[in-house]
Design an enzyme around this catalytic site. Structure first.
Site, PDB file in Angstrom:
ATOM      1  N   PRO A 182       2.971 -40.492 -31.323  1.00  0.00           N
ATOM      2  CA  PRO A 182       4.268 -40.674 -31.977  1.00  0.00           C
ATOM      3  C   PRO A 182       5.381 -41.016 -31.000  1.00  0.00           C
ATOM      4  O   PRO A 182       5.676 -40.253 -30.086  1.00  0.00           O
ATOM      5  CB  PRO A 182       4.530 -39.298 -32.616  1.00  0.00           C
ATOM      6  N   GLU A 183       5.952 -42.175 -31.177  1.00  0.00           N
ATOM      7  CA  GLU A 183       7.138 -42.587 -30.428  1.00  0.00           C
ATOM      8  C   GLU A 183       8.250 -42.781 -31.456  1.00  0.00           C
ATOM      9  O   GLU A 183       8.095 -42.390 -32.610  1.00  0.00           O
ATOM     10  CB  GLU A 183       6.859 -43.884 -29.648  1.00  0.00           C
ATOM     11  N   LYS A 242      12.495 -38.815 -29.665  1.00  0.00           N
ATOM     12  CA  LYS A 242      11.209 -38.497 -30.273  1.00  0.00           C
ATOM     13  C   LYS A 242      11.215 -37.119 -30.908  1.00  0.00           C
ATOM     14  O   LYS A 242      10.170 -36.638 -31.350  1.00  0.00           O
ATOM     15  CB  LYS A 242      10.100 -38.548 -29.213  1.00  0.00           C
ATOM     16  N   ARG A 282       0.516 -44.417 -16.113  1.00  0.00           N
ATOM     17  CA  ARG A 282       0.068 -44.758 -17.463  1.00  0.00           C
ATOM     18  C   ARG A 282      -0.699 -46.068 -17.460  1.00  0.00           C
ATOM     19  O   ARG A 282      -0.383 -46.977 -16.691  1.00  0.00           O
ATOM     20  CB  ARG A 282       1.271 -44.941 -18.402  1.00  0.00           C
TER      21      ARG A 282
END
Length: 304
Positions: free
Chosen positions: A2-3, A57, A272
């Site tokens: 979830p962003e 967020k 990342r």
DNA sequence: AGCTCTTCCTGAAAGC
DNA sequence: TGCTTTCAGGAAGAGC
């Protein structure tokens, strides 16, 4: 994961179910991701959900104590709290009837006055639940940066000016901008034709503008398609989003670039996985024979 | 202060 | 086949 677009979609969905509902009971499972579990059990029952909002967020259930006597003089007499929720990687929040089967890794149940319960599930428990008094909300959020959808081009430019860090690291850091995660960073950088490892200070003005527009375009399109469902994200109705079908680079290693056909590559940037097109997004200068000191000098502030 | 790396957690997928 | 290893990532905290 979830962003901003996923949290926004969830918030919009939850409003219809939760506004006006009263929390009548709280049950908790594993609590190692909850700041003060006892406070939730003690202070939530009786509170009415007055609004559901998003901040970066974070998701906020704004609570109030219905029918509170104004003469009561304890500190929290007005009962104004927010239950602040961060979904981390795998968090989910869905209203369900109490007799529906309980999904694995459900760690919090908030029973509502209409016979349903709001359930929080989180496989990896990277999420966070905190009860924040109204007076402390501002301090809780004060370190977060700008909302990219509510930022002018000039503010965006200023936030990146003079920064020697890699552009992707800056976009991921919530102290600069709030709401972007790995997916939307990669998608925006591809659209702006900027390599994720480029140093922000080295970007041309035209590139910064392109990035600003790309981020806003990508985020707003993702919201209109109800977010990306790549692992297990679902909205308040348990439905997946569909923006993952519009992804141009994320998790497309080895597949053709939508612009030039070159094979998408993956590198680690800012810890990342970062997907990019090696032709459209030119890598920063290689470190051929260049010393660390040379690079520091080149990245430093311009001479006065 | 600014920047980068490590750590937390579980399940899916890859490796042997 | 079945076990072990690796990988995914948001953000706090450590270290430089």
């Amino acid at each position: 994961m979830p962003e901003l677009p996923e949290v926004e979609t969830l918030v919009r969905g939850l409003r219809a179910h939760l506004i006006g509902r009263r929390i009548v009971a709280v049950r908790l499972g594993k609590t190692d991701f909850i700041d003060d579990p006892a406070a939730l059990e003690r202070d939530l029952p009786g509170k009415r959900i007055q609004a559901v909002d998003r901040y970066g967020k974070f998701l906020l259930l704004r609570l109030e104590t219905p029918d509170v006597a104004p003469k009561e003089t304890t500190e929290d007499a007005d009962g104004r709290y927010s239950l602040v929720v961060h979904l981390g990687m795998t968090g989910g929040l869905t209203p369900q009837y109490a007799d529906q089967p309980v999904a694995l890794h459900t760690h919090a149940f908030f029973s509502l006055d209409d016979g349903r319960e709001l359930r929080y599930t989180d496989i990896r428990r990277f999420g966070r639940l905190t009860l924040v008094p109204e007076a402390a909300l501002e301090a809780f959020f004060c370190k977060l940066g700008l909302d990219p959808l509510d930022t002018t081009e000039e503010e965006f430019r200023r936030r990146l000016a003079g920064r020697s860090a890699m552009i992707k690291a800056l976009l991921l850091d919530q102290h600069n901008f709030r709401g972007m995660g790995n997916i939307y960073c990669d998608e925006s950088l591809w659209r702006a034709r900027i390599h994720p490892a480029r140093r922000a200070a080295g970007l041309a003005s035209v590139q910064v503008v392109r990035l600003y527009r790309a981020i806003r375009k990508v985020l707003s399109e993702a919201i209109s398609l109800r977010g990306s469902s790549v692992s297990d994200y679902v909205d308040a109705e348990g439905q997946p989003g569909s923006y993952q079908r519009r992804h141009r680079v994320y998790q497309r290693e080895g597949k053709g670039c939508f612009r030039c056909g070159e094979k998408i590559r993956r590198v680690i940037v800012a810890g990342r996985s970062s997907y990019f097109c090696p032709r459209c997004q030119r890598a920063p200068q290689k470190r051929t024979g260049q010393t660390n000191r040379d690079r520091r000098v080149r990245a430093g502030t311009p001479k006065m």
